[in-house]
Design an enzyme around this catalytic site. Structure first.
Site, PDB file in Angstrom:
ATOM      1  N   ASP A  73     -36.658 -10.115  13.747  1.00  0.00           N
ATOM      2  CA  ASP A  73     -37.566 -10.555  13.844  1.00  0.00           C
ATOM      3  C   ASP A  73     -38.172  -9.479  12.124  1.00  0.00           C
ATOM      4  O   ASP A  73     -39.673  -9.889  11.812  1.00  0.00           O
ATOM      5  CB  ASP A  73     -38.600  -9.891  15.290  1.00  0.00           C
TER       6      ASP A  73
ATOM      7  N   ASP B 162     -39.947  -7.649  18.963  1.00  0.00           N
ATOM      8  CA  ASP B 162     -38.802  -6.738  19.098  1.00  0.00           C
ATOM      9  C   ASP B 162     -37.068  -6.970  18.583  1.00  0.00           C
ATOM     10  O   ASP B 162     -36.167  -6.097  18.537  1.00  0.00           O
ATOM     11  CB  ASP B 162     -38.748  -7.467  20.858  1.00  0.00           C
TER      12      ASP B 162
ATOM     13  N   ASP C 207     -44.927 -12.827  19.952  1.00  0.00           N
ATOM     14  CA  ASP C 207     -43.439 -12.925  20.964  1.00  0.00           C
ATOM     15  C   ASP C 207     -44.181 -13.534  22.721  1.00  0.00           C
ATOM     16  O   ASP C 207     -45.597 -13.028  22.901  1.00  0.00           O
ATOM     17  CB  ASP C 207     -42.414 -11.502  20.556  1.00  0.00           C
TER      18      ASP C 207
END
EC number: 7.2.2.10
Length: 1215
Positions: free
Chosen positions: A793, A789, A468
């Site tokens: 996801d 997070d 990310d």
């Protein structure tokens, strides 16, 4: 709280109490009532609440709590609630006691054989043969009476050494279990939940929740207790963990207010009053049932009689019949199955990791070879003895001599078993466990909280990391640095005086109201520090902007509290925006909206000019704005957020459920650029990854220009490289065929060059990860790590080989799906994890290199010795000692080497790399040759060299000879020095490098040496040793040191010349993939287990068809598998379903692949596919970067965005 005086009296709820009777402890509800209430759903529940309590606030009054202020934070009151309604804690199952572990260690087949043999040998040694001469030279050597008496010693010694081995194994298991429990409780303590007490928001540990608490529920939470909704904004819950239904359930205070523990919040926010905790909550009730079912399970499982996969209690009992029918499926391969069952029992029940797959296979192969060798040894010994005694000497078998002969046969049998014991590397599972447990403990210090042990070793093989951006590569401390307000682009924060009051006022309201009220900016904890940001970081940045404009958001929120908000559309990954509606004093409505600028600006038709008046905002103006304002901001690496509003007059209340109508026709107030600076240590960490042969890719929901700017700052993309930066839509267009299905070949063209995927949906992330893992194009299969997070996801984290969740910013859902939690959210911790992972892999290779040398030598010596001299030069007890040092101690010594930076200088091994490389094979065989040469020299000409009596052909109970003692001692010395050689596996010259940084290693080598001296000098009969003189000791040492010299000789031979050497210990190859495995898809099963699974797969399919009810069971299956691996996750509420079953096909139905905003523009283009227009606005082209971002979308992708529910969509999903 009127009756605190009674709190000393314990109240036990009486289930049969009437409603109007005085209730437990002065509370208006009994435990049983609340339990009954939580069984209901939807309309029934509402009806029950109305009948019994009037409404939810009535329920709150009964529970003596306030819906807005929460409980008084009063310890007596909280304690009393715990006594009456229970604690929010499910008592874990009892850990196995040390004795149980000892008993389990005793189940090892080879050990059992040894015990039996030892006991037989013991029994026989007490039998004195009648006539001296009748049985021939068989019982010769009894000249010394004392020696004959000592016949029992060998049997006793074997038993003793078996006990040693068992205790060591049990102790290791016990410490492993203890570590797991520590880890588990640490994970549990870290889970906090937000409650309101005394009107203050508090984060309390989940276990501290009590009935009557008012809890804040938000996107991404895993609910820790049951409750009833008081107020909700657009709340959607995934209840699949309890019901098996994959569709998200809408919750609202007036339709379905029941929230259940163990379910995941997928969207929205709200407040609930807690009504059931711990064992009384829905999850708790199921766990209690499971706990009862689990006990019998375990018993069955141990006996290995039930080859059925462990299904939770309920299913087991109903389907007993099915289980019986299924047995024959397997019994065909009965023989090997036992052995496999054994092997399988050693490994955790989760899918095997890459390393365990390779190890299991290797251990089975070695075991089989050992079995053959030991059988041959026994047969040869027996034949030789029979032929010599009865044929050559022509004796007859006399009845009274039977015990003597049997004693011989027992001795041969013991020799055979010891060959087997030495051949089977039972140290392997031990080495893996020790190495992993050690690494996990140390990784804690490096901010890696490992949830699944094998993740740690898989990480060492990682070839790709999909990270990310926000919070991992950047600091996740966001600030507004640029803004566009009233026709002016400000490069820094404007002075409040420069803005029209109307604009300023609208902006402050839009930001303060249209953000989660849990998000706040608090004063710094210590002087001079930065203010603390609490809640969503993007919203914090906007609130910070309000403070920078010298205004305050708190008064605005007090004026319009959260329960006065008329309607809230919360942020989710599909909308990429958030909107809030409030009622105006004149009876009209005002909607505030904020979101990704390119999405929200498409919905704007007006904009505020410098005087705060509306002016039209046409598509042409929008393109201008994108070019002049948004792209320059994005190229500075800023996230652009648009803030807008819309007024509805009093007469025209819209249909609030029609979101596209409501959030449209907006007026843009401002566009702000938010900076999230790159963490200072990240560029260096990414350089290390690239040097280590790991490709870092960035997958983000941000604008492509922002993403590219940050990627360049981090060093993910370097100027002049040939790479791709794609947006989600373009990515989908490239990987899907005309029908909209994902094709692996197309994906294989894209991913090798892809470095940045921007504006990506969770589905894109999952597609990318799955595509890279399944790809077979490169020279080796890819092993992928993913960081995440958000709740969205989850699927990608589960699919990845290693999923990293963020410990600070991560939602509970992400943590549940992950393998490792980064406690500091920092990318550099991932690099540490890679280092540890590679270290584990190397440690195990070191151990293998050492162990296999010993195995080869010991087996050959015992075998040839037995064939030539009818007696193994290494006695049973000595073999066991060697086995102990090389298995248990060596695994400790070699598995605890600390990692060095040099580990990051080589390329990753990948999935297909064999465990034993050519270099290692060369070392193993080279050292074996040296050791065998020495030992055979000593065996056949040693007595001449040392001028001592020969130990060959000694009769049955003869005293130990110096000759054989020297052989044993030399053998051990060579192993000790070879252990030092084994510290290096890549052919390095300096084997002492860094030896003092590992105190365990030094201690073990010296300790073993000390014990060896004691054994030789004072071991006497039990160890078949006679004391040696100093000179003899020096010779033994000299030969041992020769190992180090010989190691240098071997290192000089180039491996490339030795083409004949085979590598060993490959993972299961590609060609061995069966259709079944591909059908399973979700689970990669290693080859040795596949036969076992065949029946199981059929059985599961059958189960799923028999009744849908077992979907609940299926949801538990994963948590049960884990429960067997981690002793208590099974009964710990926070690990409930330690892996929510994210089957991506259930998951995707409600995530359109491409955001729906452009549907309208594309509708008319559906008929004719267009050529992609050239890329007009790509600032990076001149810097020599090869990029393709097409502004238009091709027809196929628009088909998709138009109808997520279309048949095409579902075809894609099911694929």
């Amino acid at each position: 709280m009127g009756d605190m005086a009674n709190s000393s009296i314990e109240f036990h709820p009486k289930p049969q109490q009437q409603r109007d009777a005085p209730h437990a402890g002065g509370f208006g509800c009994t435990l049983a009532e609340l339990r009954a209430l939580m069984e209901l759903r939807g309309a029934e529940a509402l009806q029950k609440i109305e009948e019994a309590y009037g409404d939810v606030s009535g329920l709150c009054r009964r529970l003596r709590t306030s819906p807005t202020e929460g409980l008084a934070d009063n310890t007596n009151d909280l304690e009393k609630r715990r006594q009456i309604y229970g604690q929010n804690f499910i008592p874990p199952k009892q850990p196995k006691t040390f004795l149980q572990l000892v008993w389990e260690a005793l189940q090892d087949v080879t050990l059992i054989i040894l015990e039996v043999a030892a006991i037989v040998s013991l029994g026989l040694s007490f039998y004195a043969p009648p006539g001296e001469e009748t049985c021939g030279n068989v019982s010769g050597g009894t000249e010394d009476e004392g020696e004959a008496e000592a016949g029992w010693i060998e049997g006793a010694a074997i038993l003793l050494s078996v006990i040693c081995v068992v205790l060591v194994t049990a102790f290791n298991d016990w410490s492993k279990e203890k570590q797991f429990r520590g880890l588990q409780s640490r994970i549990e303590q870290e889970q906090k939940f937000t409650v309101i007490r005394n009107g203050q928001l508090l984060q309390v540990p989940v276990a501290a929740l009590v009935v009557g608490d008012i809890a804040q529920v938000k996107y991404g939470d895993l609910l820790p207790a049951d409750g009833v909704l008081i107020q909700a904004n657009d709340l959607k819950i995934d209840e699949s963990s309890l019901t098996g239904e994959s569709d998200h359930v809408r919750k609202s205070a007036d339709k379905d207010p029941m929230l259940l523990s163990g379910t995941h919040v997928m969207e929205g926010s709200g407040r609930m009053v807690v009504t059931a905790v711990g064992v009384n909550s829905q999850t708790g009730i199921i766990f209690t049932l499971l706990g009862a079912g689990g006990e019998e399970e375990e018993k069955k499982d141990k006996k290995g009689s039930a080859a059925v996969p462990p299904v939770p209690g309920a299913a087991k009992k109903q389907d007993g019949a099915v289980a019986m029918e299924m047995q024959p499926l397997k019994s065909a391969e009965g023989g090997e199955m036992e052995e496999r069952e054994k092997k399988k029992a050693n490994a955790p029940k989760k899918e095997k990791s890459v390393l365990q797959g390779k190890l299991t296979k290797l251990a089975v192969q070695i075991g089989k070879a050992g079995l053959v060798m030991s059988a041959i040894t026994v047969i040869i010994l027996v034949l030789y003895f029979v032929i010599e005694t009865f044929v050559l000497e022509g004796r007859t078998w006399l009845a009274e001599c039977t015990p003597v002969y049997v004693q011989y046969f027992v001795k041969f049998f013991i020799i055979g078993v010891t060959v087997l014991v030495v051949a089977v590397p039972e140290g392997l599972p031990l080495a893996v466990t020790i190495s992993l447990a050690y690494s996990v403990k140390k990784m804690m210090k490096d901010n890696n909280l490992v949830r699944h042990l094998d993740a740690c070793e898989t990480m060492g093989n990682a070839t790709a990391i999909c990270s990310d951006k926000t919070g991992t590569l950047t600091t996740n401390r966001m600030t507004v640095v640029q803004s566009y307000l009233g026709d002016t682009h400000y490069k820094e924060i404007p002075a409040p005086s420069a803005l029209t009051p109307k604009i300023l006022d609208l902006l402050v309201h839009a930001i303060s109201i249209n953000s989660a009220y849990t998000t706040k900016i608090l004063p710094p904890e210590k002087e001079g520090a930065l203010p603390r940001q609490v809640g969503n970081k993007t919203e914090c940045a906007l609130l910070g902007f309000v403070l920078d404009l010298k205004r305050d958001f708190q008064p605005v929120r007090e004026q319009i509290p959260e329960d006065k908000l008329y309607k809230v559309y919360t942020f989710n990954s599909v909308r990429k925006s958030m909107s809030t509606v409030i009622r105006m004093p004149d009876g009209g409505f005002r909607l505030f909206s904020k979101g990704a600028s390119e999405i929200l600006l498409k919905k704007c038709t007006n904009i505020l000019n410098s005087n705060g008046e509306l002016r039209g905002f046409r598509p042409r103006d929008r393109d201008d704005m994108v070019r002049k304002i948004i792209e320059p901001m994005a190229c500075d690496g800023l996230r652009t957020i648009c803030i807008a509003y819309r007024d509805f007059s009093a007469g025209q209340e819209p249909d609030w459920d029609n979101e596209n109508e409501v959030v449209g026709d907006l007026t843009c107030i401002a566009v702000v650029g938010i900076e999230d600076p790159v963490r200072p240590e990240v560029p260096e960490a990414i350089r290390k990854c690239q040097r280590a042969g790991i490709t870092v890719r960035m997958v983000t929901g941000d604008n492509i220009n922002t993403a590219r700017a940050i990627a360049a700052k981090c060093g993910i993309i370097q100027p002049g490289e040939d790479f791709l930066c794609l947006e989600g839509k373009e990515f989908n267009r490239r990987i899907r065929n005309e029908k909209g299905e994902i094709e692996q070949e197309r994906l294989d063209k894209v991913w090798p060059k892809l470095r940045v995927l921007a504006r990506s949906s969770p589905t894109d992330k999952h597609t990318l990860v799955k595509g890279i893992i399944d790809s077979t194009t490169g020279e080796q299969r890819q092993v992928v790590a993913v960081t995440g997070d958000g709740t969205n996801d989850g699927p990608a984290l589960k699919k990845a080989d290693v999923g990293f969740a963020m410990g600070i910013a991560g939602t509970d859902v992400a943590k549940e799906a992950s393998d490792i939690i980064l406690t500091d959210d920092n990318f550099t911790s991932i690099v540490k994890a890679v280092m540890w992972g590679r270290n584990v892999y190397d440690s195990i290779s070191k151990f293998l290199q050492f162990q296999l040398t010993v195995n080869v030598v010991a087996v050959i010596v015992a075998f040839t010795g037995a064939c030539i001299t009818q007696d193994s030069p290494l006695k049973a007890v000595q073999m066991l000692w060697v086995n102990l040092i090389m298995d248990t101690f060596a695994s400790l010594a070699l598995a605890t080497e600390p990692p060095t930076e040099s580990l990051l200088l080589r390329k990753p091994y990948g999935r297909d790399k064999p465990l034993i490389s050519r270099t290692m094979m060369k070392n193993i065989l080279g050292h074996a040759v040296y050791q065998l040469a020495i030992i055979f020299t000593l065996l056949f000409v040693g007595e001449l060299f040392f001028d001592i009596d020969s130990g060959r052909n000694a009769p049955l109970h003869s005293p130990p000879s110096e000759h054989y003692t020297i052989i044993f001692n030399t053998f051990v010395m060579m192993q000790l020095f070879n252990e030092i050689n084994a510290r290096k596996i890549h052919g390095e010259r300096n084997v002492f490098d860094g030896i003092f940084s590992n105190p365990i290693f030094c201690t073990i080598v010296l300790g073993t040496f000390g014990i060896q001296i004691v054994i030789v000098q004072f071991g006497g009969k039990p160890f078949s040793c006679s004391p040696l003189s100093t000179e003899q000791w020096l010779w033994c040492l000299f030969v041992g040191v020769g190992e180090l010299v010989w190691g240098q000789v071997i290192a000089t031979i180039p491996t490339s010349q030795l083409k004949c050497l085979k590598e060993a210990g490959h993972g299961p190859g590609k060609d061995e993939m069966t259709d079944e495995e591909l059908a399973e898809g979700e689970e990669e099963i290693d080859h040795a287990e596949r036969e076992l699974r065949r029946g199981q797969i059929l059985w599961f399919r059958g189960l799923n068809r028999i009744q849908t009810q077992i979907r609940v069971v299926k949801a538990f299956r994963s948590s049960l598998y884990e429960g067997l691996e981690k002793p208590e996750s099974k009964t710990s509420i926070h690990n409930f379903m330690a892996t929510p079953e994210f089957l991506i096909n259930d998951y995707t139905h409600n995530i359109p692949l491409i955001d729906d905003t452009d549907v309208d523009e594309n509708e008319e283009r559906l008929r004719a596919p267009q050529p992609p227009s050239p890329n007009q606005n790509n600032n990076a082209i001149d810097s020599g970067i090869y990029l393709t971002t097409h502004v238009t979308k091709s027809a196929t992708s628009s088909v998709f965005s138009s109808s997520p529910g279309s048949p095409l969509h579902s075809v894609e999903t099911s694929l």
